[in-house]
Design a protein around this motif. Structure first.
Motif, PDB file in Angstrom:
ATOM      1  N   MET A   1      36.422  17.797  41.120  1.00  0.00           N
ATOM      2  CA  MET A   1      37.210  17.087  40.131  1.00  0.00           C
ATOM      3  C   MET A   1      37.865  18.107  39.207  1.00  0.00           C
ATOM      4  SD  MET A   1      35.984  14.101  37.507  1.00  0.00           S
ATOM      5  CE  MET A   1      35.571  13.069  38.912  1.00  0.00           C
ATOM      6  N   LEU A   2      39.182  17.947  38.961  1.00  0.00           N
ATOM      7  CA  LEU A   2      39.923  18.910  38.166  1.00  0.00           C
ATOM      8  C   LEU A   2      39.504  18.889  36.706  1.00  0.00           C
ATOM      9  CD1 LEU A   2      43.566  18.502  39.529  1.00  0.00           C
ATOM     10  CD2 LEU A   2      42.095  20.476  39.779  1.00  0.00           C
ATOM     11  N   SER A   3      39.443  20.077  36.122  1.00  0.00           N
ATOM     12  CA  SER A   3      39.187  20.192  34.690  1.00  0.00           C
ATOM     13  C   SER A   3      40.477  19.926  33.942  1.00  0.00           C
ATOM     14  CB  SER A   3      38.663  21.589  34.364  1.00  0.00           C
ATOM     15  OG  SER A   3      38.654  21.794  32.975  1.00  0.00           O
ATOM     16  N   ASN A   4      40.407  19.294  32.776  1.00  0.00           N
ATOM     17  CA  ASN A   4      41.578  19.042  31.943  1.00  0.00           C
ATOM     18  C   ASN A   4      41.949  20.249  31.095  1.00  0.00           C
ATOM     19  OD1 ASN A   4      41.877  16.373  32.820  1.00  0.00           O
ATOM     20  ND2 ASN A   4      40.273  15.673  31.407  1.00  0.00           N
ATOM     21  N   GLN A   5      41.074  21.235  31.057  1.00  0.00           N
ATOM     22  CA  GLN A   5      41.324  22.401  30.232  1.00  0.00           C
ATOM     23  C   GLN A   5      42.211  23.401  30.970  1.00  0.00           C
ATOM     24  OE1 GLN A   5      37.348  23.861  29.533  1.00  0.00           O
ATOM     25  NE2 GLN A   5      37.101  22.645  27.687  1.00  0.00           N
ATOM     26  N   PRO A   6      43.348  23.824  30.371  1.00  0.00           N
ATOM     27  CA  PRO A   6      44.160  24.875  30.997  1.00  0.00           C
ATOM     28  C   PRO A   6      43.403  26.201  30.930  1.00  0.00           C
ATOM     29  CG  PRO A   6      44.999  24.357  28.807  1.00  0.00           C
ATOM     30  CD  PRO A   6      43.906  23.368  29.098  1.00  0.00           C
ATOM     31  N   VAL A   7      43.314  26.877  32.066  1.00  0.00           N
ATOM     32  CA  VAL A   7      42.586  28.135  32.135  1.00  0.00           C
ATOM     33  C   VAL A   7      43.535  29.212  32.631  1.00  0.00           C
ATOM     34  CG1 VAL A   7      40.655  29.358  33.183  1.00  0.00           C
ATOM     35  CG2 VAL A   7      40.429  26.931  32.582  1.00  0.00           C
ATOM     36  N   SER A   8      43.549  30.341  31.950  1.00  0.00           N
ATOM     37  CA  SER A   8      44.439  31.415  32.363  1.00  0.00           C
ATOM     38  C   SER A   8      43.761  32.759  32.178  1.00  0.00           C
ATOM     39  CB  SER A   8      45.747  31.370  31.567  1.00  0.00           C
ATOM     40  OG  SER A   8      45.483  31.569  30.190  1.00  0.00           O
ATOM     41  N   SER A   9      44.283  33.750  32.906  1.00  0.00           N
ATOM     42  CA  SER A   9      43.760  35.105  32.835  1.00  0.00           C
ATOM     43  C   SER A   9      44.876  36.078  33.193  1.00  0.00           C
ATOM     44  CB  SER A   9      42.587  35.270  33.806  1.00  0.00           C
ATOM     45  OG  SER A   9      42.207  36.616  33.906  1.00  0.00           O
ATOM     46  N   THR A  10      44.793  37.263  32.662  1.00  0.00           N
ATOM     47  CA  THR A  10      45.773  38.300  33.011  1.00  0.00           C
ATOM     48  C   THR A  10      45.431  38.953  34.345  1.00  0.00           C
ATOM     49  OG1 THR A  10      44.497  39.920  31.734  1.00  0.00           O
ATOM     50  CG2 THR A  10      46.308  38.780  30.592  1.00  0.00           C
ATOM     51  N   THR A  11      44.296  38.621  34.891  1.00  0.00           N
ATOM     52  CA  THR A  11      43.864  39.183  36.174  1.00  0.00           C
ATOM     53  C   THR A  11      44.655  38.567  37.324  1.00  0.00           C
ATOM     54  OG1 THR A  11      41.627  39.594  35.388  1.00  0.00           O
ATOM     55  CG2 THR A  11      41.913  39.410  37.761  1.00  0.00           C
ATOM     56  N   ALA A  12      45.044  39.396  38.270  1.00  0.00           N
ATOM     57  CA  ALA A  12      45.674  38.898  39.486  1.00  0.00           C
ATOM     58  C   ALA A  12      44.592  38.541  40.498  1.00  0.00           C
ATOM     59  CB  ALA A  12      46.610  39.956  40.074  1.00  0.00           C
ATOM     60  N   TRP A  13      44.854  37.524  41.334  1.00  0.00           N
ATOM     61  CA  TRP A  13      43.876  37.097  42.327  1.00  0.00           C
ATOM     62  C   TRP A  13      43.492  38.243  43.262  1.00  0.00           C
ATOM     63  CZ3 TRP A  13      40.515  33.407  42.710  1.00  0.00           C
ATOM     64  CH2 TRP A  13      39.942  33.078  43.936  1.00  0.00           C
ATOM     65  N   SER A  14      44.449  39.075  43.578  1.00  0.00           N
ATOM     66  CA  SER A  14      44.205  40.169  44.518  1.00  0.00           C
ATOM     67  C   SER A  14      43.222  41.206  43.986  1.00  0.00           C
ATOM     68  CB  SER A  14      45.520  40.864  44.881  1.00  0.00           C
ATOM     69  OG  SER A  14      46.142  41.372  43.699  1.00  0.00           O
ATOM     70  N   SER A  15      43.060  41.274  42.671  1.00  0.00           N
ATOM     71  CA  SER A  15      42.148  42.257  42.081  1.00  0.00           C
ATOM     72  C   SER A  15      40.975  41.601  41.360  1.00  0.00           C
ATOM     73  CB  SER A  15      42.905  43.168  41.106  1.00  0.00           C
ATOM     74  OG  SER A  15      43.497  42.391  40.063  1.00  0.00           O
ATOM     75  N   ALA A  16      40.800  40.298  41.575  1.00  0.00           N
ATOM     76  CA  ALA A  16      39.793  39.549  40.823  1.00  0.00           C
ATOM     77  C   ALA A  16      38.356  39.938  41.189  1.00  0.00           C
ATOM     78  CB  ALA A  16      39.987  38.051  41.039  1.00  0.00           C
ATOM     79  N   ALA A  17      38.155  40.436  42.395  1.00  0.00           N
ATOM     80  CA  ALA A  17      36.790  40.693  42.861  1.00  0.00           C
ATOM     81  C   ALA A  17      36.010  41.609  41.935  1.00  0.00           C
ATOM     82  CB  ALA A  17      36.814  41.273  44.271  1.00  0.00           C
ATOM     83  N   THR A  18      36.688  42.556  41.306  1.00  0.00           N
ATOM     84  CA  THR A  18      35.992  43.549  40.477  1.00  0.00           C
ATOM     85  C   THR A  18      36.062  43.249  38.980  1.00  0.00           C
ATOM     86  OG1 THR A  18      38.014  44.893  40.449  1.00  0.00           O
ATOM     87  CG2 THR A  18      36.368  45.376  42.172  1.00  0.00           C
ATOM     88  N   ASP A  19      36.663  42.112  38.624  1.00  0.00           N
ATOM     89  CA  ASP A  19      36.817  41.768  37.207  1.00  0.00           C
ATOM     90  C   ASP A  19      35.684  40.821  36.780  1.00  0.00           C
ATOM     91  OD1 ASP A  19      37.566  40.956  34.673  1.00  0.00           O
ATOM     92  OD2 ASP A  19      39.690  40.764  35.164  1.00  0.00           O
ATOM     93  N   THR A  20      34.601  41.384  36.260  1.00  0.00           N
ATOM     94  CA  THR A  20      33.460  40.559  35.886  1.00  0.00           C
ATOM     95  C   THR A  20      33.785  39.598  34.746  1.00  0.00           C
ATOM     96  OG1 THR A  20      32.679  42.329  34.444  1.00  0.00           O
ATOM     97  CG2 THR A  20      31.776  42.251  36.680  1.00  0.00           C
TER      98      THR A  20
END
Length: 553
Positions: A1-20
Motif C-alpha cells: 500500500m502506497l505511503s501518502n508521505q512524499p519521500v526524496s533523497s539526493t542519492t541515485a538508485w545506481s549508487s544506493a547500495a552503499t548509502d546507509t
C-alpha cells in the motif's frame, strides 16, 4: 500500500547500495507501513520498535538497472528481532506501462531519487528481477556481495533448454512468495529468514538428487546466502510444478460424502477405490521414508544431516520435556474451558483427565525402554493437506516441518512413525469433521455417530498402516519389531492428539471431541500394553471407560 508521505533523497538508485543513510531513511518512512500490510510479515501482532536494513545484496538487471535484496530486521519491545527478505526495484516515469501492471500490494511508495521520480516496488512484481533469479539458478551462478555471496544452485529438476521462460507472480497470499516460470516451474521466495538452511530445501534436494523417489515436485534449484564464519541462509527454492486435481484432504472429503449419504439410512458402505487410494498413499509414504533412510555404504559415509541415528538419551529427554510441557498446558486449558464443551466432549475430557497418571507412566517408560529402531529426517508436518492427488497417484509437498517449531527442531531426526501418526490423525479428523458437522446427521445420536465414525476410521487406519509397513519388509533397521512399532506409534499419536487439543479448545470448541477421542484411543492401547507387560506399575488406576457410557447405549 502506497505511503501518502512524499519521500526524496539526493542519492541515485545506481549508487544506493552503499548509502546507509538512504536505507535508514526508508526504514523510518516507507518500509514500516508497507511491511505491515504484507501477509508474509509475522510481526503485526507484536509491539514493534522499528525496522532497519541490515544487509543489501545487489543484482544487475538485463537492461543495466539494479534490484536489491534487502535483509530487513524487525525489532520488538519483547523477544528477539526477526529478519525478513524484501527484494526492491525502482520504476521511473518512462516505465509507466510497466507500472500499470504492479498490483497495489506490490507498491511500496513514491520516491524521488537524485531528482528522478519513480515507484519503489517489491521486485517480485518486476519481470526483469524474476528473469535474473531464474537465469542465475539455471546457470549455477555465484554472485559476490559485500557481505558474503549469493549461490544459485541448479538441481536435477531443471531441464536443459528451459533458460528462457515467461514468468508471473501467483496471486495467493501466504507466508512466502511464489512465482511461476513457463507454467513448468515454481519458485518460492522465503520471506522470514533463519540463520540456517531451510529444511524444505534440504529435504527436497536430498530426495531429488540422492534417491529415486519421484513423488515430490522435483528440486530445480536454490538461492543460498553464504557468509564467512556464519551459517548459510536459504532465500529461495525452485521446483517442478505438478498438475493435480486437489489435495488428499479434499479427495478424502469427496469419498466421505458417499459414506455420509448412507449413515442416516443406517447403511455402512465404503467404495473399493477408497481402499485402493489409501493403500497407495500408505505405499508412497513408505517409499518416501525408504528414500530418506541412507546408511553408509561401502565405507562411504552418508551426509551427517541425513545419516540414521539411534534413540539417544538426548533425543528422549527432548521429546519427553516437550510432551510433558504440552500435556500440562492442555490439562489446564481443558479445566478452564470444561463448561464450554458439549456432553460427549465433557465425558471424553473426564476420561482423559482421569488417565493422567497412566499417561505419565507411559511417558516415563519411554525414557528407559530399550529401543533398537532408528531415527531419520522426516516430513515433519505430514497430513492429508500435504499430499496432492493427481489423476492416478500422489505427490507429497511442503517439507518445511512443524510451523511452530524452530528451524533447528524441524531438522531433528524422529522415527518415521511420527509422519505416520500425523496421517492417521488426519484421517481421524476427516471422518469426524464430516460426520459431526453435516446437516445430514443433525438428528442422529452423537454416540451412534461416534461408533460409525470409529468403524470407518479403524478400517482406513489399518489399511494405510498395513500398506505402509509392507514397503519395508521385516526385519528393517528402521523398525526393530512389531512391539517397538506399536509403542513408538502410540508415543507420536498421543503427542499429536494432545497438540491438536489446544487449538480446538481455543478456536473450535465444537471440535474438541475429535482430538479427545484420539487421545482415548491411544490410552486404551497403552492399557493393553500395561496388562501384557510384566513391568507395568500395578498401582496406577485403570482407564475409566465407564464414564463414556450414556443411558440407553
Amino acid at each position: 500500500m502506497l505511503s501518502n508521505q512524499p519521500v526524496s533523497s539526493t542519492t541515485a538508485w545506481s549508487s544506493a547500495a552503499t548509502d546507509t543513510d538512504f536505507w535508514t531513511m526508508l526504514a523510518h518512512t516507507l518500509l514500516p507501513s508497507y511491511v505491515n500490510t504484507c501477509r508474509w510479515f509475522a510481526g503485526k501482532a507484536r509491539q514493534q520498535t522499528g525496522f532497519s536494513v541490515q544487509t543489501i545484496h545487489s543484482l544487475d538487471l538485463p537492461d543495466g538497472d539494479l534490484a536489491f535484496l534487502l535483509i530487513l530486521e524487525a525489532s520488538y519491545a519483547d523477544g528477539v528481532p526477526e529478519n525478513y527478505l524484501l527484494p526492491v526495484s525502482f520504476l521511473t516515469k518512462p516505465d509507466a506501462a510497466v507500472r500499470a501492471d504492479i498490483p497495489e500490494k506490490g507498491r511500496i511508495g513514491e520516491l524521488t531519487l537524485d531528482g528522478q521520480r519513480g515507484l519503489l516496488i517489491d521486485a517480485i512484481y518486476d519481470e526483469r528481477f524474476r528473469e535474473v533469479l531464474f537465469t542465475a539458478i539455471y546457470q549455477n551462478q555465484t554472485i559476490a556481495q559485500p557481505n558474503g555471496q549469493l549461490n544459485f544452485h541448479r538441481g536435477k529438476g531443471l531441464e536443459e533448454g528451459d533458460d528462457k521462460l515467461s514468468s508471473q507472480v501467483l496471486p495467493v497470499d501466504s507466508s512466502n512468495s511464489a512465482m511461476t516460470f513457463g507454467d513448468k516451474y515454481f519458485l518460492k521466495l522465503y520471506r522470514k529468514l533463519f540463520e540456517e538452511t531451510n529444511p524444505e530445501v534440504d529435504m527436497v534436494a536430498f530426495l531429488t538428487d540422492e534417491s529415486n523417489f519421484t513423488h515430490i515436485p522435483a528440486f530445480g534449484g536454490s538461492i543460498i546466502w553464504k557468509q564467512p564464519n556464519r551459517a548459510d541462509v536459504t532465500l529461495g527454492m525452485i521446483q517442478r510444478m505438478v498438475p493435480n486435481d486437489k489435495d488428499s484432504w479434499m479427495q478424502t472429503g469427496d469419498y466421505l460424502n458417499d459414506f455420509l449419504y448412507g449413515v442416516p439410512q443406517r447403511m455402512f458402505a465404503i467404495r473399493e477405490d477408497v481402499f485402493d487410494k489409501v493403500e497407495l498413499l500408505g505405499k508412497r509414504t513408505g517409499e518416501m521414508h525408504c528414500a530418506l533412510y541412507k546408511p553408509s555404504r561401502d565405507g562411504i559415509p552418508t551426509d551427517t544431516a541425513f545419516a540414521p541415528e539411534p534413540f539417544t538419551d538426548e533425543y528422549r529427554t527432548f521429546l519427553i520435556k516437550r510432551f510433558e510441557d504440552l500435556l500440562e498446558r492442555r490439562y489446564a486449558l481443558l479445566i478452564d474451558n470444561y463448561t464450554k464443551l458439549d456432553p460427549l466432549a465433557q465425558r471424553l475430557a473426564w476420561v482423559f483427565m482421569e488417565a493422567k497418571e497412566m499417561i505419565e507412566t507411559f511417558i516415563a517408560d519411554f525414557r528407559t525402554r530399550p529401543l533398537d529402531s532408528l531415527r531419520i529426517r522426516i516430513h515433519g508436518d505430514y497430513h492429508l493437506g500435504q499430499v496432492l492427488a493427481t489423476s492416478s497417484d500422489f505427490v507429497i509437498i511442503d517439507f518445511e516441518g512443524e510451523p511452530e517449531s524452530t528451524i533447528s527442531e524441524r531438522k531433528i531426526k524422529h522415527s518415521p512413525l511420527k509422519d505416520v501418526a500425523g496421517m492417521i490423525r488426519s484421517y481421524h479428523y476427516a471422518v469426524s469433521a464430516k460426520l459431526f458437522n453435516s446437516t445430514e446427521t443433525d438428528n442422529i445420536d452423537p454416540d451412534h455417530l461416534q461408533r460409525v465414525s470409529d468403524r470407518w476410521f479403524y478400517l482406513i487406519r489399518d489399511t494405510f498402516l498395513d500398506a505402509y509397513l509392507d514397503v519395508f519388509g521385516a526385519p528393517h533397521p528402521l523398525f526393530k519389531n512389531n512391539s517397538e512399532i506399536n509403542f513408538l506409534l502410540l508415543i507420536y499419536l498421543l503427542e499429536k492428539a494432545v497438540y491438536e487439543l489446544g487449538y480446538e479448545i481455543s478456536y473450535r470448541p465444537a471440535w474438541v471431541k475429535i482430538p479427545l477421542k484420539g487421545i482415548i484411543d491411544v490410552v486404551r492401547e497403552i492399557e493393553k500394553i500395561r496388562l501384557s507387560d510384566g513391568h507395568s506399575v500395578h498401582d496406577v488406576p485403570m482407564l475409566q471407560t465407564g464414564l463414556l457410557q450414556t443411558k440407553g447405549v
